[in-house]
Enzyme design. Structure first.
Site, PDB file in Angstrom:
ATOM      1  N   SER A  36      -6.510  -2.275  -8.645  1.00  0.00           N
ATOM      2  CA  SER A  36      -6.148  -3.622  -8.202  1.00  0.00           C
ATOM      3  C   SER A  36      -6.383  -3.859  -6.715  1.00  0.00           C
ATOM      4  O   SER A  36      -6.424  -5.008  -6.268  1.00  0.00           O
ATOM      5  CB  SER A  36      -4.680  -3.916  -8.539  1.00  0.00           C
ATOM      6  OG  SER A  36      -3.819  -2.952  -7.944  1.00  0.00           O
ATOM      7  N   ASP A 330       2.364  -8.272  -1.407  1.00  0.00           N
ATOM      8  CA  ASP A 330       3.380  -8.257  -2.456  1.00  0.00           C
ATOM      9  C   ASP A 330       4.016  -6.871  -2.502  1.00  0.00           C
ATOM     10  O   ASP A 330       4.009  -6.149  -1.505  1.00  0.00           O
ATOM     11  CB  ASP A 330       2.796  -8.680  -3.809  1.00  0.00           C
ATOM     12  CG  ASP A 330       1.679  -7.756  -4.305  1.00  0.00           C
ATOM     13  OD1 ASP A 330       1.493  -6.664  -3.722  1.00  0.00           O
ATOM     14  OD2 ASP A 330       1.003  -8.119  -5.291  1.00  0.00           O
ATOM     15  N   HIS A 333       0.402  -4.483  -2.737  1.00  0.00           N
ATOM     16  CA  HIS A 333      -0.920  -4.712  -2.169  1.00  0.00           C
ATOM     17  C   HIS A 333      -0.860  -5.249  -0.736  1.00  0.00           C
ATOM     18  O   HIS A 333       0.112  -5.883  -0.339  1.00  0.00           O
ATOM     19  CB  HIS A 333      -1.697  -5.690  -3.053  1.00  0.00           C
ATOM     20  CG  HIS A 333      -1.756  -5.278  -4.483  1.00  0.00           C
ATOM     21  ND1 HIS A 333      -0.894  -5.777  -5.443  1.00  0.00           N
ATOM     22  CD2 HIS A 333      -2.559  -4.394  -5.122  1.00  0.00           C
ATOM     23  CE1 HIS A 333      -1.157  -5.218  -6.607  1.00  0.00           C
ATOM     24  NE2 HIS A 333      -2.161  -4.370  -6.441  1.00  0.00           N
TER      25      HIS A 333
END
Length: 366
Positions: A36, A330, A333
């Protein structure tokens, strides 16, 4: 401090700079593998909790919520700009026709070196499948080059390959004993060795398929992300990193750097591997946070609970306003501002502590 000031000036140039239609890319194509941290939309159409195609993700990105797990550009988006590409490298799920000749992004949120890593979040595309997707890509490129195997190999040998794997093998596997048995099956040393064995095989497959200029990234300080800070520190406690997790990650990173030495030392003839020390670079950013304009390094810009890390950024949630002052977007990340910093370090740093044995700009010129 002079190098810090110089880097910040360069960074602000990149922040405000769009893609140039005038320059030729320094390499013909750019292929990306990972999780991600660099996924740019491959997870949008699969059944998984690891998705970011909703606002406020992409709040600072021209295409809004594209599937990137940050507020703006990812590290590889910025690298594509630095390498001179006219557009962002498209996700494999969307790439069409001869766009493949410029590259593709195979990364998938929740993906790991081990196939089962990230299963707790639903479907994903692990590294083994990403390599298989690249194998299909090579066949398509062979068609565009009239079936000339030599031409395919010469073409791919000039391209940059980026692989950032391992985070989910710890975050969503080894340190999640309620869902996985790996922590009871392996000591931290044995688990790192197992990951490196599997990863070595996957990178060797990429080499066999034509990769010659390969960038691999170490795993960052997962023990210091908002999600782990929220879990590790009780209510009212000062934020303190989980050094048990960080120590396990350092074992993997140390082995990955040694693997790069072996590959460069003749194990994969004609290849040039570069190791990016994501652990050290993010650690140094925290130490020198104010020099980079960062003010908040222990909680997410968007999230819920302690450190904005107990629940990650929710759909339509209002994020912080001064996003460039946050290390984390967040619970997991980094912000676009930090991605820009790290991309510039990877691309042009003269310190082998960050990019070893050469930086990405030098790799591109080889």
């Amino acid at each position: 401090m002079e190098w810090v000031v110089g880097l910040v000036c360069l960074i602000w140039g990149v922040i405000g700079r769009g893609f140039s239609q005038q320059q030729e890319p320094q390499v013909p194509c750019f292929f990306i593998f990972g999780d991600s941290l660099v996924d740019n939309g491959n997870n949008n159409a699969i059944l998984t909790l690891a998705r970011a195609n909703y606002m406020p993700y992409g709040i600072d990105f021209p295409q809004a919520a594209s599937g990137r797990f940050t507020n703006g550009r990812t590290l590889v988006d910025v690298l594509a700009q630095l390498l001179g590409f006219p557009n962002y490298i498209p996700p494999f799920a969307w790439v069409q026709g001869q766009e493949l000749l410029r590259g593709a992004n195979f990364a998938s949120g929740a993906a790991g070196i081990r196939d089962e890593s990230g299963n707790n979040l639903g479907d994903h595309i692990p590294m083994s499948q990403q390599v298989n997707n690249f194998r299909r890509t090579v066949e398509e490129i062979r068609g565009y080059l009239r079936g000339d195997d030599g031409a395919v190999q010469r073409y791919l040998s000039k391209c940059i390959f980026y692989s950032g794997m391992g985070s989910n093998d710890y975050l969503n596997n080894y340190f999640m004993p309620s869902f996985y048995s790996t922590a009871s099956d392996f000591t931290p040393q044995a688990f790192a060795a197992s990951l490196l064995h599997d990863y070595s095989g996957q990178l060797t497959e990429l080499y066999k398929l034509g990769a010659r200029k390969v960038v691999v990234t170490g795993v960052g300080q997962i023990g210091c992300i908002p999600y782990e800070l929220a879990r590790y520190n009780g209510s009212g406690s000062r934020s303190k990193c989980n050094e048990g997790i960080n120590e396990a990650i350092r074992l993997f990173n140390s082995g990955l750097r040694k693997l790069v030495d072996r590959f460069n030392g003749g194990q994969l003839p004609g290849s040039k591997f570069v190791y990016l020390d994501s652990y050290k670079s993010t650690k140094d950013l925290v130490k020198k946070a104010t020099s980079y304009g960062l003010e908040v390094v222990d909680k997410g810009c968007c999230g819920v609970g302690r450190n904005n890390g107990q629940i990650t950024c929710l759909p339509l949630q209002a994020p912080c306003e001064e996003r460039s002052k946050y290390l984390f977007w967040d619970a997991f990340h980094l912000t676009e501002a930090v991605n820009i910093l790290l991309a510039n370090l990877s691309y042009s740093s003269t310190s082998s502590s960050y990019a070893y044995p050469v930086n990405i700009q030098q790799l591109a010129s080889l």
